[in-house]
Design a protein around this motif. Structure first.
Motif, PDB file in Angstrom:
ATOM      1  N   SER A   1      11.669   9.407  55.557  1.00  0.00           N
ATOM      2  CA  SER A   1      10.840  10.591  55.776  1.00  0.00           C
ATOM      3  C   SER A   1      10.075  10.949  54.506  1.00  0.00           C
ATOM      4  CB  SER A   1      11.704  11.781  56.200  1.00  0.00           C
ATOM      5  OG  SER A   1      10.917  12.933  56.398  1.00  0.00           O
ATOM      6  N   TYR A   2       8.761  11.202  54.657  1.00  0.00           N
ATOM      7  CA  TYR A   2       7.904  11.592  53.539  1.00  0.00           C
ATOM      8  C   TYR A   2       7.237  12.930  53.871  1.00  0.00           C
ATOM      9  CZ  TYR A   2       8.270   6.591  52.436  1.00  0.00           C
ATOM     10  OH  TYR A   2       8.743   5.329  52.159  1.00  0.00           O
ATOM     11  N   ASP A   3       7.184  13.824  52.861  1.00  0.00           N
ATOM     12  CA  ASP A   3       6.486  15.090  53.048  1.00  0.00           C
ATOM     13  C   ASP A   3       4.984  14.843  53.180  1.00  0.00           C
ATOM     14  OD1 ASP A   3       8.807  16.567  52.886  1.00  0.00           O
ATOM     15  OD2 ASP A   3       8.626  16.903  50.718  1.00  0.00           O
ATOM     16  N   LEU A   4       4.334  15.659  54.032  1.00  0.00           N
ATOM     17  CA  LEU A   4       2.887  15.601  54.185  1.00  0.00           C
ATOM     18  C   LEU A   4       2.268  16.812  53.496  1.00  0.00           C
ATOM     19  CD1 LEU A   4       2.487  14.532  57.927  1.00  0.00           C
ATOM     20  CD2 LEU A   4       1.864  13.188  55.913  1.00  0.00           C
ATOM     21  N   ASP A   5       1.401  16.555  52.538  1.00  0.00           N
ATOM     22  CA  ASP A   5       0.708  17.626  51.826  1.00  0.00           C
ATOM     23  C   ASP A   5      -0.374  18.200  52.737  1.00  0.00           C
ATOM     24  OD1 ASP A   5      -0.270  19.316  49.885  1.00  0.00           O
ATOM     25  OD2 ASP A   5      -1.557  17.785  48.984  1.00  0.00           O
ATOM     26  N   THR A   6      -0.301  19.504  53.032  1.00  0.00           N
ATOM     27  CA  THR A   6      -1.269  20.123  53.942  1.00  0.00           C
ATOM     28  C   THR A   6      -1.717  21.489  53.424  1.00  0.00           C
ATOM     29  OG1 THR A   6       0.551  21.059  55.211  1.00  0.00           O
ATOM     30  CG2 THR A   6      -0.369  18.987  56.006  1.00  0.00           C
ATOM     31  N   PRO A   7      -2.306  21.575  52.244  1.00  0.00           N
ATOM     32  CA  PRO A   7      -2.623  22.893  51.668  1.00  0.00           C
ATOM     33  C   PRO A   7      -3.619  23.710  52.473  1.00  0.00           C
ATOM     34  CG  PRO A   7      -3.642  21.121  50.402  1.00  0.00           C
ATOM     35  CD  PRO A   7      -2.682  20.480  51.343  1.00  0.00           C
TER      36      PRO A   7
END
Length: 265
Positions: free
Chosen positions: A121-127
């Motif tokens: 699992s990888y975090d998704l950057d969604t600013p």
């Protein structure tokens, strides 16, 4: 002293009509709205998107802050987009909303967005999605008393960008469609093991999906017209094109079984 005469039937009718007219002016017209989430498949284990709010911008929302009105999201939280493809969807909103013209909608995400690749699992950057929201154009009418059905269609394969060093960013590619103004193409790929990406092409417009493990596929939200299917199977099979597929509004065009040949040894 004069005796008061009773009101005549015509007078009573006029007064009743005037009362009804005044009452109608106070009635706020509403439209039953259903919004569903669907997805174009992607070669990941999971694409988890944290949906917290859906808002719409309407001509009737002058009293709302900046013209935006929040909808009643049935289940705020994390959705695995890859569970909703090839005709499968999930209901996000089901409520009565003020009738009128709708110009935009926006999707506001939380912080729990991840992609799972080969079990990791990888975090998704969604600013930007977490702050102002993901906006998409609607420019449609909520007609009084007529149910409005809208699909939010993520393209998961194009929405995830690898930035290097094992980091991933969510740059959502989203389209919306209304069932009453679009059609669909369905079919079966044989052999199912070919697992192709299937593109429905008309002019410069391309909508894609991936066949399921049993070979079935469904591409929804297509404008009326004549399409070509460009079929790109996995290694070991030949690409194929199917021409002159006619799509009409509110209908599913069934292509039947499409045979894919293996690469000659």
């Amino acid at each position: 002293m004069k005796n008061l005469r009773p009101l005549g039937f015509l007078t009573l009718l006029i007064l009743a009509f005037a009362f009804i007219q005044c009452s109608d002016d106070d009635v706020k017209l509403t439209t039953p709205v259903k919004i569903r989430l669907t997805d174009a498949p992607a070669q990941y284990d999971k694409v988890n998107i944290d949906i917290q709010q859906i808002q719409f911008h309407s001509s009737n929302n002058e009293n709302e802050e900046n013209g935006w009105k929040e909808m009643n999201l049935i289940n705020p939280g994390v959705y695995d987009l890859l569970q909703f493809n090839n005709g499968i969807d999930t209901l996000l909103v089901d409520q009565e909303l003020p009738s009128g013209n709708v110009s935009q909608m926006r999707l506001i995400l939380g912080e729990n967005n991840t992609v799972v690749i080969d079990g990791v699992s990888y975090d998704l950057d969604t600013p930007s999605a977490q702050t102002s929201g993901l906006k998409f154009q609607i420019h449609d009418d909520f007609l009084a008393g007529i149910e409005y059905k809208l699909w939010i269609d993520f393209d998961a394969a194009r929405s995830i960008v690898e930035t290097g060093n094992g980091n991933y960013k969510l740059k959502p590619v989203i389209r919306t469609f209304n069932e009453a103004t679009t059609g669909a193409i369905s079919g079966i790929i044989s052999p199912a093991e070919a697992l192709p990406v299937i593109h429905a092409v008309m002019g410069t417009d391309t909508i894609s999906t991936i066949a399921e493990e049993n070979g079935n596929f469904l591409i929804k939200g297509l404008n009326a017209g004549t399409y070509k299917l460009a079929i790109e199977p996995v290694d070991g099979y030949l690409e194929k094109e199917v021409e002159d597929i006619t799509v009409s509004i509110e209908n599913i065009t069934d292509t039947g079984t499409i045979d894919i040949e293996t690469v000659a040894n």
